[in-house]
Enzyme design. Structure first.
Site, PDB file in Angstrom:
ATOM      1  N   CYS A 122       0.800  -1.240   0.000  1.00  0.00           N
ATOM      2  CA  CYS A 122       0.000   0.000   0.000  1.00  0.00           C
ATOM      3  C   CYS A 122       0.826   1.282   0.000  1.00  0.00           C
ATOM      4  O   CYS A 122       0.399   2.286  -0.544  1.00  0.00           O
ATOM      5  CB  CYS A 122      -1.014   0.005   1.139  1.00  0.00           C
ATOM      6  SG  CYS A 122      -0.279   0.081   2.777  1.00  0.00           S
ATOM      7  N   CYS A 130      -3.570  -2.503  -0.748  1.00  0.00           N
ATOM      8  CA  CYS A 130      -2.507  -3.379  -0.257  1.00  0.00           C
ATOM      9  C   CYS A 130      -2.189  -4.520  -1.220  1.00  0.00           C
ATOM     10  O   CYS A 130      -1.326  -5.351  -0.942  1.00  0.00           O
ATOM     11  CB  CYS A 130      -2.883  -3.940   1.115  1.00  0.00           C
ATOM     12  SG  CYS A 130      -3.178  -2.632   2.325  1.00  0.00           S
ATOM     13  N   LYS A 195      -6.092  -8.300  11.540  1.00  0.00           N
ATOM     14  CA  LYS A 195      -5.959  -6.860  11.323  1.00  0.00           C
ATOM     15  C   LYS A 195      -7.310  -6.339  10.861  1.00  0.00           C
ATOM     16  O   LYS A 195      -7.856  -6.787   9.850  1.00  0.00           O
ATOM     17  CB  LYS A 195      -4.888  -6.603  10.270  1.00  0.00           C
ATOM     18  CG  LYS A 195      -4.730  -5.134   9.907  1.00  0.00           C
ATOM     19  CD  LYS A 195      -3.552  -4.940   8.970  1.00  0.00           C
ATOM     20  CE  LYS A 195      -3.445  -3.502   8.515  1.00  0.00           C
ATOM     21  NZ  LYS A 195      -2.360  -3.323   7.548  1.00  0.00           N
ATOM     22  N   ARG A 205      -1.617   6.612   7.591  1.00  0.00           N
ATOM     23  CA  ARG A 205      -1.806   6.825   6.151  1.00  0.00           C
ATOM     24  C   ARG A 205      -1.375   8.234   5.742  1.00  0.00           C
ATOM     25  O   ARG A 205      -0.895   8.436   4.631  1.00  0.00           O
ATOM     26  CB  ARG A 205      -3.262   6.528   5.776  1.00  0.00           C
ATOM     27  CG  ARG A 205      -3.561   5.036   5.931  1.00  0.00           C
ATOM     28  CD  ARG A 205      -5.001   4.687   5.642  1.00  0.00           C
ATOM     29  NE  ARG A 205      -5.261   3.293   6.024  1.00  0.00           N
ATOM     30  CZ  ARG A 205      -6.449   2.720   6.001  1.00  0.00           C
ATOM     31  NH1 ARG A 205      -7.506   3.419   5.605  1.00  0.00           N
ATOM     32  NH2 ARG A 205      -6.605   1.476   6.380  1.00  0.00           N
ATOM     33  N   ARG A 217     -10.638  -0.472   2.705  1.00  0.00           N
ATOM     34  CA  ARG A 217      -9.941  -1.766   2.798  1.00  0.00           C
ATOM     35  C   ARG A 217     -10.839  -2.874   3.349  1.00  0.00           C
ATOM     36  O   ARG A 217     -10.352  -3.902   3.812  1.00  0.00           O
ATOM     37  CB  ARG A 217      -8.717  -1.626   3.701  1.00  0.00           C
ATOM     38  CG  ARG A 217      -7.699  -0.590   3.255  1.00  0.00           C
ATOM     39  CD  ARG A 217      -6.312  -0.985   3.736  1.00  0.00           C
ATOM     40  NE  ARG A 217      -5.378   0.111   3.856  1.00  0.00           N
ATOM     41  CZ  ARG A 217      -4.816   0.759   2.841  1.00  0.00           C
ATOM     42  NH1 ARG A 217      -5.143   0.445   1.604  1.00  0.00           N
ATOM     43  NH2 ARG A 217      -3.954   1.724   3.060  1.00  0.00           N
ATOM     44  N   LYS A 248      -4.304  -6.301  15.658  1.00  0.00           N
ATOM     45  CA  LYS A 248      -4.113  -4.886  15.334  1.00  0.00           C
ATOM     46  C   LYS A 248      -5.433  -4.290  14.881  1.00  0.00           C
ATOM     47  O   LYS A 248      -6.100  -4.915  14.051  1.00  0.00           O
ATOM     48  CB  LYS A 248      -3.084  -4.789  14.215  1.00  0.00           C
ATOM     49  CG  LYS A 248      -2.893  -3.404  13.654  1.00  0.00           C
ATOM     50  CD  LYS A 248      -1.991  -3.439  12.468  1.00  0.00           C
ATOM     51  CE  LYS A 248      -1.958  -2.050  11.882  1.00  0.00           C
ATOM     52  NZ  LYS A 248      -1.342  -1.997  10.596  1.00  0.00           N
TER      53      LYS A 248
HETATM   54  C1  PBG Z   1       0.155  -1.364   5.815  1.00  0.00           C
HETATM   55  C2  PBG Z   1       0.047  -0.986   7.226  1.00  0.00           C
HETATM   56  C3  PBG Z   1      -0.824  -0.086   7.841  1.00  0.00           C
HETATM   57  C4  PBG Z   1      -0.450  -0.010   9.168  1.00  0.00           C
HETATM   58  C5  PBG Z   1       0.614  -0.870   9.339  1.00  0.00           C
HETATM   59  N1  PBG Z   1       0.892  -1.498   8.126  1.00  0.00           N
HETATM   60  C6  PBG Z   1      -1.856   0.782   7.275  1.00  0.00           C
HETATM   61  C7  PBG Z   1      -3.129   0.301   6.768  1.00  0.00           C
HETATM   62  O1  PBG Z   1      -3.491  -0.878   6.823  1.00  0.00           O
HETATM   63  O2  PBG Z   1      -3.797   1.185   6.228  1.00  0.00           O
HETATM   64  C8  PBG Z   1      -1.090   0.869  10.198  1.00  0.00           C
HETATM   65  C9  PBG Z   1      -0.220   1.226  11.329  1.00  0.00           C
HETATM   66  C10 PBG Z   1      -0.695   2.352  12.144  1.00  0.00           C
HETATM   67  O3  PBG Z   1      -1.798   2.902  11.992  1.00  0.00           O
HETATM   68  O4  PBG Z   1       0.077   2.736  13.019  1.00  0.00           O
HETATM   69  N2  PBG Z   1      -0.766  -2.226   5.325  1.00  0.00           N
END
Ligand code: PBG
Length: 326
Positions: A122, A130, A195, A205, A217, A248
């Protein structure tokens, strides 16, 4: 008579009776690496967090090492983005360059320190998704070999661990297979297993310029209402060979952390994400809460819920407070 207050009477008793111990060695600090030279710029929505060019990484690496934090998780912000996110697997991409630089720097100093490479497309795709788009949809299986190539680029540069974060089905297995096939069978994989499609990624972002240009997403990240499905995701990553599982974001998902802890024997990580960090910073800066106490309480909650590893932008400040105040 039952007196639950007995063990709260003094600091020494409270220490003795404390059920969990937040340990700085269990923390990982996320670092944004960008192209360019001699750059250190603050992320506007994340006060105290910076984007560094490769040549300026020493300062943050030294601080994180001196603090006793386990390591850094590297996120790359490339010069150019394209449809397929080719910067993600370029051998001289920003993350492999950062890994080589830090690896050399720490080797020279004789220090052991973990360099974890986040693996996703991404930050590198022009559309911000992604995975690769086919007919406007994120194409799972076309995206898998690209993640595998990105993991190999990080491994060849000397990363100590790779962490695929895109929520493509089968990505842990694809990365594991590619690593094993290329002589990296000892390199651990941390899956971003459960996630969620969360509002709390907003500041990240901003930092990475990775917001999707269209849509969201939700076709690959999890629905925030689902706890049982999260356990299926964790089980899938475990079956694909993940060495560490992750939940997460962290704060709104501690029930998932607790349930995961009861089911898996693997080490469990939580990612205390950008929006969770930004909320605390904004409230503290507005004088609405005590930052040190709030962060300490938040970090304690992760360990209490059963996390073994905490990835957090608060790591450096927290380690500083612990050094000062115990
Ligand atoms: C990439 C990714 C993201 C985060 C970690 N790896 C962003 C997303 O999924 O948009 C978010 C980390 C954060 O908010 O601290 N895919």
């Amino acid at each position: 008579m039952q007196r639950l207050r007995r063990l709260r009477a003094s600091g020494a008793l409270r220490e003795l009776a404390a059920e969990t111990e937040a340990n700085v060695k269990k923390l990982v600090y996320p670092v944004f690496v960008r192209c360019g030279e001699n750059v250190r710029e603050e992320v506007p929505s994340m006060p105290g967090v910076y984007r560094y060019s490769v040549d300026r990484l020493k300062e943050v690496a030294d601080a994180v090492f001196e603090a006793g934090i386990a390591g850094v998780m590297l996120f790359g912000i490339p010069e150019e983005k394209d449809e397929r996110g080719s910067g993600a697997w370029a051998k001289d991409g920003v993350v492999p360059r950062a890994v080589r630089f830090l690896k050399g720097y720490f080797a020279e100093k004789g220090r052991s320190f973990l360099l974890i490479a986040d693996i996703c497309l991404c930050e590198y795709t022009s559309h911000g998704h992604c995975g690769v788009l086919t007919g406007g949809c994120v194409d799972n299986d076309v995206s898998l070999p690209l993640h595998a190539k990105a993991a190999l680029a990080a491994a060849e540069a000397g990363a100590d661990m790779v962490a695929p974060s895109s929520m493509m089905d089968g990505v842990v297995g694809a990365v594991r297979e590619a690593l094993d096939g290329a002589g990296f069978s000892s390199l651990p994989v941390m899956g971003y297993s459960a996630k969620f499609a969360s509002a709390f990624y907003g500041p990240f972002r901003d930092a990475a310029g990775s917001a999707p240009k269209s849509g969201d997403r939700k076709s690959y990240q999890m629905d925030v209402r689902n706890g049982r499905e999260a356990l299926r995701e964790l089980a899938a990553d475990e079956a694909e060979g993940a060495d560490i599982l992750m939940v997460k974001p962290a704060l709104a998902f501690l029930d998932v952390v607790k349930a995961a802890r009861e089911r898996t024997l693997l080490p469990l990580a939580v990612y205390n994400v950008s929006g969770e960090y930004a909320m605390v910073k904004a409230a503290a800066q507005a004088g609405m809460l005590d930052e040190e106490r709030a962060v300490s309480e938040i970090i304690a909650s992760f360990f209490r819920a059963g996390a073994d590893i905490v990835i957090t932008y608060h790591a450096l400040a927290y380690a500083g407070w612990r050094k000062q105040n115990g």
